[in-house]
Design a protein around this motif. Structure first.
Motif, PDB file in Angstrom:
ATOM      1  N   LEU A   1     -37.512  49.220 -11.758  1.00 53.12           N
ATOM      2  CA  LEU A   1     -36.933  48.253 -12.693  1.00 53.12           C
ATOM      3  C   LEU A   1     -36.183  49.024 -13.771  1.00 53.12           C
ATOM      4  O   LEU A   1     -36.692  50.009 -14.304  1.00 53.12           O
ATOM      5  CB  LEU A   1     -38.057  47.418 -13.318  1.00 53.12           C
ATOM      6  CG  LEU A   1     -37.693  46.153 -14.090  1.00 53.12           C
ATOM      7  CD1 LEU A   1     -36.983  45.148 -13.193  1.00 53.12           C
ATOM      8  CD2 LEU A   1     -38.962  45.525 -14.661  1.00 53.12           C
ATOM      9  N   MET A   2     -34.961  48.603 -14.073  1.00 57.31           N
ATOM     10  CA  MET A   2     -34.169  49.299 -15.088  1.00 57.31           C
ATOM     11  C   MET A   2     -34.933  49.355 -16.404  1.00 57.31           C
ATOM     12  O   MET A   2     -35.532  48.363 -16.832  1.00 57.31           O
ATOM     13  CB  MET A   2     -32.828  48.593 -15.289  1.00 57.31           C
ATOM     14  CG  MET A   2     -31.866  48.756 -14.111  1.00 57.31           C
ATOM     15  SD  MET A   2     -30.275  47.940 -14.407  1.00 57.31           S
ATOM     16  CE  MET A   2     -29.677  48.898 -15.812  1.00 57.31           C
ATOM     17  N   GLU A   3     -34.932  50.532 -17.035  1.00 55.79           N
ATOM     18  CA  GLU A   3     -35.676  50.736 -18.275  1.00 55.79           C
ATOM     19  C   GLU A   3     -35.248  49.763 -19.361  1.00 55.79           C
ATOM     20  O   GLU A   3     -36.051  49.337 -20.184  1.00 55.79           O
ATOM     21  CB  GLU A   3     -35.492  52.173 -18.771  1.00 55.79           C
ATOM     22  CG  GLU A   3     -36.286  53.202 -17.981  1.00 55.79           C
ATOM     23  CD  GLU A   3     -37.788  52.970 -18.072  1.00 55.79           C
ATOM     24  OE1 GLU A   3     -38.268  52.590 -19.152  1.00 55.79           O
ATOM     25  OE2 GLU A   3     -38.473  53.161 -17.051  1.00 55.79           O
ATOM     26  N   GLU A   4     -33.962  49.393 -19.372  1.00 53.35           N
ATOM     27  CA  GLU A   4     -33.459  48.482 -20.404  1.00 53.35           C
ATOM     28  C   GLU A   4     -34.124  47.111 -20.333  1.00 53.35           C
ATOM     29  O   GLU A   4     -34.166  46.367 -21.312  1.00 53.35           O
ATOM     30  CB  GLU A   4     -31.937  48.309 -20.273  1.00 53.35           C
ATOM     31  CG  GLU A   4     -31.130  49.549 -20.608  1.00 53.35           C
ATOM     32  CD  GLU A   4     -31.100  50.548 -19.459  1.00 53.35           C
ATOM     33  OE1 GLU A   4     -31.682  50.245 -18.393  1.00 53.35           O
ATOM     34  OE2 GLU A   4     -30.506  51.625 -19.633  1.00 53.35           O
ATOM     35  N   TYR A   5     -34.647  46.780 -19.143  1.00 49.92           N
ATOM     36  CA  TYR A   5     -35.261  45.466 -18.951  1.00 49.92           C
ATOM     37  C   TYR A   5     -36.708  45.454 -19.415  1.00 49.92           C
ATOM     38  O   TYR A   5     -37.260  44.410 -19.734  1.00 49.92           O
ATOM     39  CB  TYR A   5     -35.202  45.081 -17.470  1.00 49.92           C
ATOM     40  CG  TYR A   5     -35.713  43.689 -17.175  1.00 49.92           C
ATOM     41  CD1 TYR A   5     -34.908  42.571 -17.385  1.00 49.92           C
ATOM     42  CD2 TYR A   5     -37.000  43.493 -16.686  1.00 49.92           C
ATOM     43  CE1 TYR A   5     -35.374  41.292 -17.110  1.00 49.92           C
ATOM     44  CE2 TYR A   5     -37.475  42.218 -16.411  1.00 49.92           C
ATOM     45  CZ  TYR A   5     -36.658  41.129 -16.622  1.00 49.92           C
ATOM     46  OH  TYR A   5     -37.124  39.867 -16.358  1.00 49.92           O
TER      47      TYR A   5
END
Length: 302
Positions: free
Chosen positions: A62-66
């Motif tokens: 999962l993208m870290e920004e999420y």
């Protein structure tokens, strides 16, 4: 497991772990790798930024920004939330609460094991109460009128039509606060006295219900100061309930407790539960009513 439950679980797992392989997901959910691939596509269509990492240790991530911004809540904050939710889960068996707990755990990569633990006795009637709580909660959310029979303290039944507003847990008992159509006023109903509860139509919520709930709660707290001579064997119970400042030691070896109690059946039952370990010293009016309560109980055995 339904697909929606599996999708939620996948997101929760990816919030906690950096990379998870398709094989690991497949074993966990007992589905094929192809099913996992379709699940990932579904999540991407829902704008959840999952991507594939290739290589020996590859998998889905999962993208870290999420992921949750850890600056908003620290480790201790999350632990406190889990303690509160865990205690509430002890009162109500609810899948929503279990899911929320998993979401909160997903806010950190650390393995949180709270040092505080709240446990409630799993009494036999709990499952039935849970069903009623879930039904009433749904009625509150959807503005359903509720019809039921209500049994008073001496066993009389009355039919009630009520606008439900709040569920309240107090002194190990659940209560429903709502507006009684028959009484044209707000009332509090003990759940164990409610029979044959059903949906009875819809209603438009009243604007003053929050104020009335606070007002009624404050009125229920009012009582009289009662002075008790208590045995050392029950001292801890009074300290836990009323605080250390409410209990002082006497020269006789017993303890003096000064507490506030309502003049009703609940207070008399509470004191009677201590048997000969508690004696009321004053006020005289409270003693007189308590003696009548005890005499009525003794009559059952004559």
């Amino acid at each position: 497991m339904k697909k929606i439950e599996r999708l939620i679980s996948i997101v929760m797992i990816l919030l906690q772990k950096k990379v998870v392989s398709a094989s690991e997901f497949s074993r966990l959910f007992h589905v094929t790798k192809r099913t996992i691939q379709r699940d990932m596509e579904t999540l991407n269509y829902a704008n959840i930024p999952i991507y594939a990492e290739h290589g020996t240790n590859g998998g889905y991530a999962l993208m870290e920004e999420y992921k949750f911004d850890k600056r908003l809540l620290n480790h201790k904050d999350i632990e406190n939330i889990l303690v509160a939710l865990g205690g509430f889960e002890g009162l109500i068996t609810n899948q929503d609460i279990k899911t929320t707990i998993q979401k909160i755990k997903g806010m950190t990569s650390l393995d949180i094991s709270p040092i505080l633990d709240v446990t409630f006795y799993d009494w036999p009637g709990r499952s039935q109460i849970n069903e009623e709580i879930l039904f009433i909660r749904q009625a509150i959310e959807k503005n359903w009128l509720l019809t039921f029979e209500y049994v008073d303290q001496i066993g009389n039944k009355t039919d009630r039509l009520v606008e439900p507003y709040k569920l309240h847990f107090r002194e190990l008992h659940w209560y429903l606060f709502g507006y009684s159509i028959e009484r044209e006023d707000y009332r509090t109903f003990k759940l164990t006295r409610i029979l044959n509860i059903q949906k009875g139509g819809f209603f438009v919520p009243r604007t003053d219900q929050e104020f009335q709930h606070k007002k009624q709660s404050n009125e229920q707290k009012k009582g009289v100061n009662v002075h008790l001579s208590i045995d050392a064997a029950v001292r801890d119970q009074f300290i836990e309930r009323y605080g250390k400042e409410a209990v002082t030691k006497e020269s006789t070896g017993n303890y003096l407790a000064t507490i506030e109690l309502p003049e009703n059946q609940y207070a008399y039952q509470f004191l009677a539960g201590f048997g000969n370990k508690v004696k009321i010293i004053k006020p005289e009016s409270f003693i007189a009513k308590y003696v009548i309560f005890l005499e009525e109980a003794v009559k059952l055995y004559k």
